[in-house]
Design a protein around this motif. Structure first.
Motif, PDB file in Angstrom:
ATOM      1  N   SER A  85       0.826  -1.209   0.000  1.00 11.67           N
ATOM      2  CA  SER A  85       0.000   0.000   0.000  1.00 11.67           C
ATOM      3  C   SER A  85       0.861   1.260   0.000  1.00 11.67           C
ATOM      4  N   ASN A  86       1.932   1.267   0.784  1.00  6.64           N
ATOM      5  CA  ASN A  86       2.812   2.440   0.786  1.00  6.64           C
ATOM      6  C   ASN A  86       3.469   2.635  -0.570  1.00  6.64           C
ATOM      7  N   ASP A  87       3.857   1.552  -1.204  1.00  8.67           N
ATOM      8  CA  ASP A  87       4.455   1.668  -2.533  1.00  8.67           C
ATOM      9  C   ASP A  87       3.462   2.278  -3.515  1.00  8.67           C
ATOM     10  N   ARG A  88       2.235   1.826  -3.490  1.00  4.80           N
ATOM     11  CA  ARG A  88       1.219   2.375  -4.394  1.00  4.80           C
ATOM     12  C   ARG A  88       1.004   3.868  -4.133  1.00  4.80           C
ATOM     13  N   LEU A  89       0.931   4.227  -2.854  1.00  7.14           N
ATOM     14  CA  LEU A  89       0.702   5.623  -2.506  1.00  7.14           C
ATOM     15  C   LEU A  89       1.882   6.498  -2.949  1.00  7.14           C
ATOM     16  N   TYR A  90       3.092   6.043  -2.679  1.00  2.00           N
ATOM     17  CA  TYR A  90       4.267   6.831  -3.055  1.00  2.00           C
ATOM     18  C   TYR A  90       4.450   6.913  -4.567  1.00  2.00           C
ATOM     19  N   ARG A  91       4.069   5.903  -5.294  1.00  4.68           N
ATOM     20  CA  ARG A  91       4.159   5.990  -6.756  1.00  4.68           C
ATOM     21  C   ARG A  91       3.271   7.124  -7.258  1.00  4.68           C
ATOM     22  N   ALA A  92       2.113   7.313  -6.632  1.00  3.71           N
ATOM     23  CA  ALA A  92       1.233   8.431  -6.996  1.00  3.71           C
ATOM     24  C   ALA A  92       1.864   9.755  -6.562  1.00  3.71           C
ATOM     25  N   VAL A  93       2.370   9.802  -5.341  1.00  7.79           N
ATOM     26  CA  VAL A  93       2.970  11.034  -4.820  1.00  7.79           C
ATOM     27  C   VAL A  93       4.160  11.466  -5.679  1.00  7.79           C
ATOM     28  N   LEU A  94       4.954  10.511  -6.129  1.00  9.78           N
ATOM     29  CA  LEU A  94       6.122  10.849  -6.943  1.00  9.78           C
ATOM     30  C   LEU A  94       5.742  11.366  -8.332  1.00  9.78           C
ATOM     31  N   PRO A  97      -3.830 -11.814 -10.077  1.00  4.74           N
ATOM     32  CA  PRO A  97      -3.429 -11.636 -11.487  1.00  4.74           C
ATOM     33  C   PRO A  97      -3.324 -10.159 -11.893  1.00  4.74           C
ATOM     34  N   LEU A  98      -4.135  -9.306 -11.286  1.00  2.00           N
ATOM     35  CA  LEU A  98      -4.110  -7.879 -11.600  1.00  2.00           C
ATOM     36  C   LEU A  98      -2.910  -7.169 -10.985  1.00  2.00           C
ATOM     37  N   ARG A  99      -2.332  -7.743  -9.954  1.00  2.00           N
ATOM     38  CA  ARG A  99      -1.264  -7.102  -9.186  1.00  2.00           C
ATOM     39  C   ARG A  99       0.062  -7.857  -9.251  1.00  2.00           C
ATOM     40  N   ARG A 100       0.182  -8.806 -10.146  1.00  2.00           N
ATOM     41  CA  ARG A 100       1.372  -9.645 -10.222  1.00  2.00           C
ATOM     42  C   ARG A 100       2.653  -8.825 -10.383  1.00  2.00           C
ATOM     43  N   GLU A 101       2.647  -7.827 -11.265  1.00  2.00           N
ATOM     44  CA  GLU A 101       3.858  -7.025 -11.493  1.00  2.00           C
ATOM     45  C   GLU A 101       4.300  -6.348 -10.206  1.00  2.00           C
ATOM     46  N   GLU A 102       3.361  -5.737  -9.492  1.00  2.00           N
ATOM     47  CA  GLU A 102       3.704  -5.062  -8.239  1.00  2.00           C
ATOM     48  C   GLU A 102       4.253  -6.053  -7.216  1.00  2.00           C
ATOM     49  N   MET A 103       3.603  -7.179  -7.089  1.00  2.00           N
ATOM     50  CA  MET A 103       4.024  -8.165  -6.097  1.00  2.00           C
ATOM     51  C   MET A 103       5.417  -8.712  -6.423  1.00  2.00           C
ATOM     52  N   THR A 104       5.698  -8.906  -7.699  1.00  2.00           N
ATOM     53  CA  THR A 104       7.018  -9.386  -8.108  1.00  2.00           C
ATOM     54  C   THR A 104       8.072  -8.304  -7.855  1.00  2.00           C
ATOM     55  N   ARG A 105       7.784  -7.072  -8.254  1.00  2.00           N
ATOM     56  CA  ARG A 105       8.732  -5.964  -8.070  1.00  2.00           C
ATOM     57  C   ARG A 105       9.060  -5.750  -6.598  1.00  2.00           C
ATOM     58  N   LEU A 106       8.074  -5.898  -5.728  1.00  3.09           N
ATOM     59  CA  LEU A 106       8.270  -5.702  -4.293  1.00  3.09           C
ATOM     60  C   LEU A 106       8.697  -6.969  -3.563  1.00  3.09           C
ATOM     61  N   GLN A 107       8.886  -8.038  -4.328  1.00  2.00           N
ATOM     62  CA  GLN A 107       9.286  -9.345  -3.787  1.00  2.00           C
ATOM     63  C   GLN A 107       8.286  -9.870  -2.762  1.00  2.00           C
ATOM     64  N   LEU A 108       7.010  -9.717  -3.100  1.00  2.00           N
ATOM     65  CA  LEU A 108       5.935 -10.193  -2.231  1.00  2.00           C
ATOM     66  C   LEU A 108       5.281 -11.452  -2.791  1.00  2.00           C
ATOM     67  N   ASP A 109       5.870 -12.035  -3.827  1.00  2.00           N
ATOM     68  CA  ASP A 109       5.302 -13.229  -4.456  1.00  2.00           C
ATOM     69  C   ASP A 109       5.157 -14.395  -3.505  1.00  2.00           C
ATOM     70  N   ASP A 110       5.976 -14.426  -2.460  1.00  2.00           N
ATOM     71  CA  ASP A 110       5.895 -15.546  -1.523  1.00  2.00           C
ATOM     72  C   ASP A 110       4.566 -15.579  -0.763  1.00  2.00           C
ATOM     73  N   GLU A 111       3.765 -14.539  -0.904  1.00  2.00           N
ATOM     74  CA  GLU A 111       2.465 -14.515  -0.238  1.00  2.00           C
ATOM     75  C   GLU A 111       1.408 -15.294  -1.015  1.00  2.00           C
ATOM     76  N   ARG A 112       1.738 -15.766  -2.166  1.00  2.00           N
ATOM     77  CA  ARG A 112       0.767 -16.510  -2.976  1.00  2.00           C
ATOM     78  C   ARG A 112       1.235 -17.891  -3.136  1.00  2.00           C
TER      79      ARG A 112
END
Length: 183
Positions: free
Chosen positions: A18-27, A168-183
């Motif tokens: 969530s912080n990554d999504r918010l900061y991407r907008a802020v940037l 499936p809609l968030r795969r790129e974000e999860m991979t970039r943030l190394q959160l894939d292990d949650e699936r």
């Protein structure tokens, strides 16, 4: 890993996402929009995001039993540059995930001291402090989200958790943030 510890681990990762999504907008804001006065508990996006970071530093210090206490606030230097603030928030999000990764069942009810300065020192349960910290993040991210509505940038969707439908809609974000292990 206990169910409580596993839940804290997942919430820490969702917090990072969530912080990554918010900061991407802020940037993506136009020059001046980051610090311009707006309606909110804190009067700008910059001040709200700096507050989130300062509170993260305070509570993570308590959770790690670092002993800094309220001095975190005296030593805190607000960021005027959104990219530098995003980097600092990312570092704290990663530290928080590492803390949650190391939790075991016995830790959940263990008490750590929160130093409230003149108000005193209060032992708090780790799981309660973590929930408090995550709710604090959600609360103020929502305020920034509302403030973004009055800028050149569309507010990002922040009301998601790691639901199977969304993966499936968030795969790129999860991979970039190394959160894939949650699936």
């Amino acid at each position: 890993m206990s169910a409580q510890a596993a839940l804290m681990r997942r919430i820490a990762r969702n917090n990072r996402w969530s912080n990554d999504r918010l900061y991407r907008a802020v940037l993506a804001l136009q020059p001046g929009e980051f610090s311009v006065e707006r309606t909110g508990f804190f009067p700008s996006i910059a001040e709200t995001l700096n507050h989130i970071l300062a509170i993260d530093l305070y509570y993570l210090d308590a959770l790690l039993e670092g002993g800094v206490g309220p001095a975190v606030f005296y030593d805190f230097k607000s960021f005027d540059d959104p990219a530098a603030l995003a980097d600092a928030q990312t570092a704290e999000d990663v530290r928080l995930m590492a803390f949650c990764d190391a939790l075991c069942e016995e830790d959940m009810d263990r008490r750590v001291v929160t130093d409230r300065g003149e108000a005193g020192r209060f032992p708090e349960r780790i799981n309660d402090l973590l929930i408090h910290l995550f709710l604090h993040q959600v609360h103020h991210r929502g305020q920034v989200h509302a403030m973004l509505s009055g800028t050149s940038v569309r507010p990002p969707q922040l009301d998601e958790f790691f639901l199977d439908f969304d993966v499936p809609l968030r795969r790129e974000e999860m991979t970039r943030l190394q959160l894939d292990d949650e699936r």
